[in-house]
Design a protein around this motif. Structure first.
Motif, PDB file in Angstrom:
ATOM      1  N   TRP A 152      -6.996  -2.088  -0.533  1.00  0.00           N
ATOM      2  CA  TRP A 152      -7.577  -1.118  -1.476  1.00  0.00           C
ATOM      3  C   TRP A 152      -8.206  -1.750  -2.718  1.00  0.00           C
ATOM      4  N   ALA A 153      -8.141  -3.075  -2.878  1.00  0.00           N
ATOM      5  CA  ALA A 153      -8.748  -3.743  -4.032  1.00  0.00           C
ATOM      6  C   ALA A 153      -9.187  -5.140  -3.624  1.00  0.00           C
ATOM      7  N   GLU A 154     -10.123  -5.702  -4.394  1.00  0.00           N
ATOM      8  CA  GLU A 154     -10.770  -6.965  -4.037  1.00  0.00           C
ATOM      9  C   GLU A 154     -10.355  -8.087  -4.976  1.00  0.00           C
ATOM     10  N   SER A 155     -10.082  -9.244  -4.402  1.00  0.00           N
ATOM     11  CA  SER A 155      -9.692 -10.426  -5.161  1.00  0.00           C
ATOM     12  C   SER A 155     -10.923 -11.208  -5.616  1.00  0.00           C
ATOM     13  N   GLU A 190      -1.685   8.795   0.236  1.00  0.00           N
ATOM     14  CA  GLU A 190      -1.318   7.801   1.244  1.00  0.00           C
ATOM     15  C   GLU A 190      -2.570   7.077   1.705  1.00  0.00           C
ATOM     16  N   ILE A 191      -2.411   5.820   2.043  1.00  0.00           N
ATOM     17  CA  ILE A 191      -3.554   5.064   2.529  1.00  0.00           C
ATOM     18  C   ILE A 191      -3.784   5.416   3.997  1.00  0.00           C
ATOM     19  N   PRO A 192      -5.028   5.639   4.413  1.00  0.00           N
ATOM     20  CA  PRO A 192      -5.296   5.901   5.829  1.00  0.00           C
ATOM     21  C   PRO A 192      -4.854   4.727   6.700  1.00  0.00           C
ATOM     22  N   LEU A 193      -4.214   5.036   7.812  1.00  0.00           N
ATOM     23  CA  LEU A 193      -3.669   3.974   8.657  1.00  0.00           C
ATOM     24  C   LEU A 193      -4.749   3.029   9.169  1.00  0.00           C
ATOM     25  N   GLN A 194      -5.962   3.541   9.343  1.00  0.00           N
ATOM     26  CA  GLN A 194      -7.026   2.665   9.846  1.00  0.00           C
ATOM     27  C   GLN A 194      -7.436   1.609   8.834  1.00  0.00           C
ATOM     28  N   MET A 195      -6.985   1.755   7.569  1.00  0.00           N
ATOM     29  CA  MET A 195      -7.339   0.787   6.532  1.00  0.00           C
ATOM     30  C   MET A 195      -6.335  -0.356   6.426  1.00  0.00           C
ATOM     31  N   VAL A 196      -5.211  -0.274   7.130  1.00  0.00           N
ATOM     32  CA  VAL A 196      -4.182  -1.301   7.031  1.00  0.00           C
ATOM     33  C   VAL A 196      -3.910  -1.883   8.401  1.00  0.00           C
ATOM     34  N   ASN A 197      -3.171  -2.963   8.422  1.00  0.00           N
ATOM     35  CA  ASN A 197      -2.783  -3.600   9.674  1.00  0.00           C
ATOM     36  C   ASN A 197      -1.674  -2.772  10.298  1.00  0.00           C
ATOM     37  N   SER A 198      -2.055  -1.828  11.148  1.00  0.00           N
ATOM     38  CA  SER A 198      -1.080  -0.873  11.671  1.00  0.00           C
ATOM     39  C   SER A 198      -0.065  -1.517  12.613  1.00  0.00           C
ATOM     40  N   SER A 237       0.821  -1.221   0.000  1.00  0.00           N
ATOM     41  CA  SER A 237       0.000   0.000   0.000  1.00  0.00           C
ATOM     42  C   SER A 237       0.850   1.264   0.000  1.00  0.00           C
ATOM     43  N   SER A 238       1.874   1.283  -0.829  1.00  0.00           N
ATOM     44  CA  SER A 238       2.806   2.407  -0.887  1.00  0.00           C
ATOM     45  C   SER A 238       3.054   2.808  -2.334  1.00  0.00           C
ATOM     46  N   LEU A 239       2.679   4.027  -2.703  1.00  0.00           N
ATOM     47  CA  LEU A 239       2.969   4.515  -4.051  1.00  0.00           C
ATOM     48  C   LEU A 239       4.462   4.719  -4.276  1.00  0.00           C
ATOM     49  N   PRO A 240       5.239   5.184  -3.279  1.00  0.00           N
ATOM     50  CA  PRO A 240       6.694   5.225  -3.488  1.00  0.00           C
ATOM     51  C   PRO A 240       7.277   3.844  -3.791  1.00  0.00           C
ATOM     52  N   ALA A 241       6.771   2.788  -3.115  1.00  0.00           N
ATOM     53  CA  ALA A 241       7.245   1.436  -3.420  1.00  0.00           C
ATOM     54  C   ALA A 241       6.882   1.055  -4.849  1.00  0.00           C
ATOM     55  N   LEU A 242       5.667   1.402  -5.287  1.00  0.00           N
ATOM     56  CA  LEU A 242       5.257   1.143  -6.669  1.00  0.00           C
ATOM     57  C   LEU A 242       6.216   1.810  -7.652  1.00  0.00           C
ATOM     58  N   ARG A 243       6.569   3.051  -7.370  1.00  0.00           N
ATOM     59  CA  ARG A 243       7.478   3.774  -8.273  1.00  0.00           C
ATOM     60  C   ARG A 243       8.862   3.137  -8.297  1.00  0.00           C
ATOM     61  N   MET A 244       9.324   2.651  -7.148  1.00  0.00           N
ATOM     62  CA  MET A 244      10.645   2.005  -7.112  1.00  0.00           C
ATOM     63  C   MET A 244      10.634   0.698  -7.895  1.00  0.00           C
ATOM     64  N   ILE A 271       5.024   3.611  13.196  1.00  0.00           N
ATOM     65  CA  ILE A 271       4.437   4.945  13.197  1.00  0.00           C
ATOM     66  C   ILE A 271       5.577   5.941  13.374  1.00  0.00           C
ATOM     67  N   LEU A 272       5.743   6.811  12.402  1.00  0.00           N
ATOM     68  CA  LEU A 272       6.902   7.697  12.393  1.00  0.00           C
ATOM     69  C   LEU A 272       6.688   8.865  13.347  1.00  0.00           C
ATOM     70  N   ARG A 273       7.176   8.703  14.582  1.00  0.00           N
ATOM     71  CA  ARG A 273       7.090   9.755  15.583  1.00  0.00           C
ATOM     72  C   ARG A 273       8.207   9.540  16.592  1.00  0.00           C
ATOM     73  N   PRO A 274       8.550  10.552  17.371  1.00  0.00           N
ATOM     74  CA  PRO A 274       9.637  10.411  18.348  1.00  0.00           C
ATOM     75  C   PRO A 274       9.307   9.348  19.387  1.00  0.00           C
ATOM     76  N   PRO A 275      10.336   8.772  20.014  1.00  0.00           N
ATOM     77  CA  PRO A 275      10.094   7.788  21.073  1.00  0.00           C
ATOM     78  C   PRO A 275       9.238   8.391  22.179  1.00  0.00           C
ATOM     79  N   PRO A 276       8.484   7.558  22.914  1.00  0.00           N
ATOM     80  CA  PRO A 276       7.552   8.062  23.929  1.00  0.00           C
ATOM     81  C   PRO A 276       8.193   8.982  24.956  1.00  0.00           C
TER      82      PRO A 276
END
Length: 425
Positions: free
Chosen positions: A180-183, A375-383, A154-161, A388-393
């Motif tokens: 994002w798509a159905e089999s 970007e895909i909303p995080l609630q749509m994927v197995n988070s 679920s990453s467009l940058p990965a698709l481009r690479m 999650i890109l944020r500073p340590p707690p």
């Protein structure tokens, strides 16, 4: 399933070989010569092959252990590709659906690595990444594809690479839904869709593939997803290895209404040879396969048809079409059914080239469009499988630093936090 054509079956013995025919045709040897001459002139472009999967299963991707001209227990090697008059092969980088939300990207890269190696190390092969390269090579052209959109995580940058390293086609799903798509398959319960077979992010994937010049492959997608994609894509799409649902009512096949939508899209259905998809059972024959070609031609014309054998991705293939060397048997049967040279030139090669060229023309029209930042909303994927890109707690809370009775100024505190953040990042 439609009834197969009926008529007397007569076996003619000619020059020490036999041909099973239905009705009156010309002599066997002349039909055989016509077939081989046609395939010499228009070498086949095969839309789907899973040799890379077999190289992993049987040889752990160690090409040093493989004789490229004779690979046992598989359906594909150089000798048989030559006998089958295969001029270009779309090789699938296939990753099991169990890798979704885990290491699918790594596994896909490993499969691409082995395909790139065989395309460069085996002297009869040449990697091509454009329609021009496809038309100009004198070797067996290798075209890279991703089988299953779960490989881009679920990453467009990965698709481009993936595009940058040579991938020119991707099927949106395999036997599992993506977020994002159905089999077409119900094997995996993950990411079940409720009236949303192609999400907004899925539409962004299709649009980005159009912008890049990557073939959108709808084999393995549900019919609802296929319809949605056909409404979104501004470039022709393909079914790289699917057959006609009216002839064999398997969910992997394409119903007539979708065939007509594909015709409007100027896309391509590349007929699969797997017995379960063409004969609705473990056994079939060349005649049954030809019935799929006949039906699709009646519905949308021969210019919308190609061949995607699916060799080495399945086990049971029709009698007379057991490996890639046997493609002449299929073309001979279509000739016997009065398919013209122009129609078969398209089926063998020219239809795929046309679609590839049109996909590139769309890319060129979109060259001034910036890369999508969707970007895909995080609630749509197995988070739980995503960082999650944020500073340590410890740095997220307010820190009060005392020196005797002195509290650091706000500016000093922020400066110290900034440097700690850089060190910990």
């Amino acid at each position: 399933m439609l009834p197969h054509s009926v008529g007397a079956h007569v076996v003619w013995v000619c020059s020490a070989w036999c041909v099973l025919v239905h009705g009156d045709v010309g002599s066997g040897p002349s039909l055989e010569k016509q077939t081989l001459d046609l395939m010499d002139k228009y070498p086949l472009i095969d839309g789907h092959n899973d040799l890379a999967l077999q190289l992993r299963i049987r040889h752990k991707n160690k090409l040093s252990q493989v004789d490229p001209y004779h690979i046992s227990e598989v359906a594909t090697d150089i000798n048989r590709l030559r006998l089958g008059h295969v001029g270009a092969q779309v090789f699938a980088s296939y990753v099991l659906c169990g890798a979704q939300d885990k290491d699918a990207v790594r596994l896909a890269l490993e499969q691409i690595d082995v395909i790139l190696r065989l395309c460069s190390e085996w002297p009869d092969f040449e990697l091509v990444t454009s329609s021009e390269g496809l038309k100009n090579t004198r070797k067996i052209a290798c075209i890279l594809s991703l089988e299953g959109g779960h490989s881009i995580d679920s990453s467009l940058p990965a698709l481009r690479m993936f595009y940058r390293i040579g991938v020119r086609s991707m099927s949106l799903t395999h036997t599992c839904n993506t977020p994002w798509a159905e089999s077409s398959s119900k094997i995996y319960p993950t990411y079940k869709k409720e009236n949303n077979s192609l999400s907004d992010f899925g539409k962004a994937v299709v649009q980005e593939m159009n912008r890049l010049g990557m073939l959108v492959d709808l084999s393995h997608s549900s019919w609802a997803t296929a319809r949605a994609v056909l409404n979104v894509s501004v470039a022709p799409v393909i079914f790289s290895h699917s057959s006609a649902y009216t002839v064999c009512n398997h969910e992997r096949n394409v119903p007539d209404n979708l065939l007509h939508a594909l015709k409007k899209n100027k896309g391509l259905i590349m007929v699969n040879l797997y017995s379960v998809f063409v004969g609705c059972g473990p056994s079939a024959n060349v005649s049954v396969v030809a019935d799929h070609f006949d039906h699709i031609r009646r519905q949308i014309g021969a210019e919308s048809i190609g061949i995607g054998g699916d060799f080495d991705g399945a086990k049971d293939f029709p009698d007379g079409l057991e490996d890639v060397s046997k493609y002449p048997a299929l073309i001979q049967e279509l000739l016997r059914r009065n398919w013209t040279e122009a129609e078969l030139a398209g089926v063998l090669r020219l239809n795929f080239v046309r679609v590839f060229e049109e996909v590139e023309r769309v890319r060129d029209k979109l060259k001034d469009s910036p890369p999508s930042e969707a970007e895909i909303p995080l609630q749509m994927v197995n988070s739980s499988c995503r960082l999650i890109l944020r500073p340590p707690p410890a740095l997220s809370s307010v820190i009060r630093v005392r020196n005797s009775s002195t509290i650091l100024s706000a500016g000093s505190l922020l400066w110290m936090l900034y440097h700690a953040y850089l060190l910990l990042w």
